[in-house]
Design a protein around this motif. Structure first.
Motif, PDB file in Angstrom:
ATOM      1  N   SER A  17       0.834  -1.205   0.000  1.00 39.64           N
ATOM      2  CA  SER A  17       0.000   0.000   0.000  1.00 39.64           C
ATOM      3  C   SER A  17       0.862   1.246   0.000  1.00 39.64           C
ATOM      4  N   LEU A  18       0.403   2.267  -0.718  1.00 43.65           N
ATOM      5  CA  LEU A  18       1.112   3.537  -0.793  1.00 43.65           C
ATOM      6  C   LEU A  18       0.143   4.648  -0.443  1.00 43.65           C
ATOM      7  N   LYS A  19       0.487   5.431   0.594  1.00 49.39           N
ATOM      8  CA  LYS A  19      -0.321   6.581   0.981  1.00 49.39           C
ATOM      9  C   LYS A  19       0.578   7.803   0.964  1.00 49.39           C
ATOM     10  N   GLY A  32      -0.137  -2.741  -5.806  1.00 48.47           N
ATOM     11  CA  GLY A  32      -0.863  -2.565  -4.555  1.00 48.47           C
ATOM     12  C   GLY A  32      -1.759  -1.349  -4.617  1.00 48.47           C
ATOM     13  N   GLU A  33      -2.317  -1.015  -3.481  1.00 49.87           N
ATOM     14  CA  GLU A  33      -3.283   0.079  -3.385  1.00 49.87           C
ATOM     15  C   GLU A  33      -2.576   1.420  -3.211  1.00 49.87           C
ATOM     16  N   ILE A  34      -3.082   2.438  -3.929  1.00 50.24           N
ATOM     17  CA  ILE A  34      -2.577   3.802  -3.792  1.00 50.24           C
ATOM     18  C   ILE A  34      -3.740   4.664  -3.324  1.00 50.24           C
ATOM     19  N   SER A  35      -3.540   5.393  -2.217  1.00 49.66           N
ATOM     20  CA  SER A  35      -4.622   6.250  -1.726  1.00 49.66           C
ATOM     21  C   SER A  35      -4.065   7.561  -1.188  1.00 49.66           C
ATOM     22  N   GLY A  50      -3.153  -2.298  -9.397  1.00 47.61           N
ATOM     23  CA  GLY A  50      -3.879  -2.162  -8.141  1.00 47.61           C
ATOM     24  C   GLY A  50      -4.873  -1.020  -8.195  1.00 47.61           C
ATOM     25  N   GLU A  51      -5.549  -0.840  -7.087  1.00 47.41           N
ATOM     26  CA  GLU A  51      -6.583   0.180  -6.968  1.00 47.41           C
ATOM     27  C   GLU A  51      -5.956   1.544  -6.690  1.00 47.41           C
ATOM     28  N   VAL A  52      -6.516   2.579  -7.325  1.00 42.38           N
ATOM     29  CA  VAL A  52      -6.062   3.949  -7.117  1.00 42.38           C
ATOM     30  C   VAL A  52      -7.248   4.759  -6.617  1.00 42.38           C
ATOM     31  N   GLY A  65      -6.134  -1.722 -13.012  1.00 45.65           N
ATOM     32  CA  GLY A  65      -6.907  -1.647 -11.776  1.00 45.65           C
ATOM     33  C   GLY A  65      -7.891  -0.502 -11.874  1.00 45.65           C
ATOM     34  N   ASN A  66      -8.734  -0.393 -10.887  1.00 46.96           N
ATOM     35  CA  ASN A  66      -9.775   0.632 -10.880  1.00 46.96           C
ATOM     36  C   ASN A  66      -9.248   1.951 -10.335  1.00 46.96           C
ATOM     37  N   ILE A  67      -9.758   3.035 -10.886  1.00 47.32           N
ATOM     38  CA  ILE A  67      -9.405   4.378 -10.435  1.00 47.32           C
ATOM     39  C   ILE A  67     -10.656   5.057  -9.899  1.00 47.32           C
ATOM     40  N   THR A  68     -10.561   5.567  -8.669  1.00 50.18           N
ATOM     41  CA  THR A  68     -11.648   6.334  -8.063  1.00 50.18           C
ATOM     42  C   THR A  68     -11.080   7.683  -7.641  1.00 50.18           C
ATOM     43  N   VAL A  69     -11.625   8.756  -8.201  1.00 51.21           N
ATOM     44  CA  VAL A  69     -11.166  10.100  -7.847  1.00 51.21           C
ATOM     45  C   VAL A  69     -12.359  10.975  -7.494  1.00 51.21           C
TER      46      VAL A  69
END
Length: 137
Positions: A17-19, A32-35, A50-52, A65-69
């Protein structure tokens, strides 16, 4: 106000995961996940698996992966997105490849995490079937 732009160069590989805060430019490989509540730029050499989930994203490279903004998603020329997009606004340049579903409009951010079938947001667009969009030069 002091804004910092963080950069992960093309020789960086991360699994997990990356925050981050503020702005981030990724030109390497992330699995992995980026948020974040900041903005993300995915460089030409970047490959994300991964998910963004961020405030805004500009894609020059490849995302699987899916992008949600909550604001704007931009797919630049020669970028590739293999996944779904949920965004207030979506811009796809000529030459970009997009394979997935999109939910665009003011209600898109509130639909994130909802298990209900997507409904067409007011002033936006929604598609229930994945579709390939390839803009030719």
């Amino acid at each position: 106000m002091n804004t910092t732009k963080n950069i992960l160069s093309n020789d960086v590989e991360i699994k997990g995961s990356l925050k981050f805060s503020n702005d981030l430019v990724i030109d390497g490989k992330i699995e992995g996940e980026i948020s974040s509540d900041g903005s993300l730029t995915i460089g030409e050499n970047a490959h994300i698996k991964g998910e963004v989930a961020v405030k805004a994203v500009t894609v020059f490279g490849k995302v699987e992966g899916n992008i949600t903004v909550t604001e704007r998603c931009e797919l630049k020329s020669n970028s590739e997105l293999l996944g779904d997009v949920k965004a207030r606004t979506l811009a796809i340049e000529e030459g970009a490849t997009f394979l997935g579903k999109s939910i665009v409009g003011a209600a898109a951010a509130t639909k994130a995490g909802s298990d209900k079938p997507a409904q067409k947001p007011a002033g936006g667009q929604s598609s229930s079937q994945p579709e390939l969009v390839k803009a030719n030069k």
